[in-house]
Design a protein around this motif. Structure first.
Motif, short mmCIF file in Angstrom:
data_model
loop_
_atom_site.label_atom_id
_atom_site.label_comp_id
_atom_site.label_asym_id
_atom_site.label_seq_id
_atom_site.Cartn_x
_atom_site.Cartn_y
_atom_site.Cartn_z
N LYS A 53 0.85 -1.20 0.00
CA LYS A 53 0.00 0.00 0.00
C LYS A 53 0.88 1.24 0.00
N VAL A 55 0.89 5.71 -0.98
CA VAL A 55 0.18 6.93 -1.36
C VAL A 55 1.12 7.70 -2.27
N LYS A 79 -4.25 6.91 -3.52
CA LYS A 79 -3.81 5.66 -2.89
C LYS A 79 -3.73 4.53 -3.92
N ILE A 133 -2.97 9.94 4.60
CA ILE A 133 -1.92 8.96 4.29
C ILE A 133 -1.66 7.97 5.41
N ASP A 136 1.17 4.94 5.63
CA ASP A 136 1.50 4.28 4.36
C ASP A 136 2.82 4.81 3.78
#
Length: 239
Positions: A53, A55, A79, A133, A136
């Motif tokens: 994952k 951003v 994302k 965020i 991440d």
């Protein structure tokens, strides 16, 4: 007597406002500390690439040098999980600036002084961004620009460290050309067959950067890499 109650009411309202401000500040600091704790515990290097994952974000600024007083005027982000853009999960905000915008910056970004008058102040914009965020991993094109501004302004405004890891797109681009030097976003987009639109709009640039990340992440997987750590080790070996 009426004047007394007015004065008393004013003091109560003022004290209440100060109390709410202090409470909000304490909540912000608690949130930022929790983020720092989460980031220390995370090990993004060993997360499977198809589950990673990130951003992807972009900043528009009044110049290139935060240490000389240049400021952020907009933030855009999207994302991703693996190579999938989560296009419904985006972030965009203008940011108030205490500096008048130059004609060059306004022409480049299509942002003008009047657009920023009612925008969030930088502290509010930063907190909104951090809430988006969370902990991440971050990705940016020419990440040194974003990192310099985030470090300087987080320290100056929120009085805390900027601890997020930012990965530059060139990290994965080097898989196809280990000696490739940094190139403008539009050139890399053309190389990848990505349509260039609304250049220098923070959210548009973030989405184009995310598509670049997707392109080269797929290449990494095709080359047999499963984790970021493997990519780091491979690139370290070839210089």
């Amino acid at each position: 007597m009426i004047q007394f109650f007015r004065q008393l009411s004013g003091k109560v309202n003022s004290n209440l406002y100060a109390s709410l401000q202090n409470q909000s500040s304490l909540q912000q600091m608690a949130f930022l500390r929790e983020l720092q704790r989460e980031m220390k515990q995370k090990n993004n290097l060993d997360v499977p690439l198809n589950e990673l994952k990130v951003v992807v974000f972009d900043l528009e600024t009044t110049g290139f040098y935060p240490e000389r007083g240049d400021q952020i005027i907009s933030i855009g982000a999207v994302k991703m999980t693996g190579n999938q853009l989560r296009e419904q999960e985006t972030f965009y905000t203008l940011v108030q600036s205490t500096l008048p915008l130059s004609e060059e910056i306004s022409a480049l970004t299509n942002i003008y002084d009047e657009d920023l008058r009612n925008a969030p102040i930088v502290a509010e914009a930063l907190m909104q961004f951090f809430q988006f965020i969370k902990s991440d991993l971050l990705v940016a094109h020419h990440a040194s620009h974003e990192q310099a501004f985030m470090k300087k302004i987080t320290s100056d405004v929120l009085r805390t460290r900027f601890d997020h890891r930012i990965v530059d797109t060139s990290f994965l681009i080097r898989l196809s050309n280990p000696y490739m030097k940094s190139a403008p976003l539009e050139e890399v987009c053309e190389e990848c067959g990505i349509k260039v639109a609304d250049r220098h709009h923070a959210l548009s640039d973030a989405i184009m950067t995310a598509k670049i990340w997707k392109h080269y992440l797929q290449l990494a997987e095709e080359m047999g890499f499963q984790y970021l750590r493997q990519v780091y080790e491979y690139l370290a070996k070839i210089g």
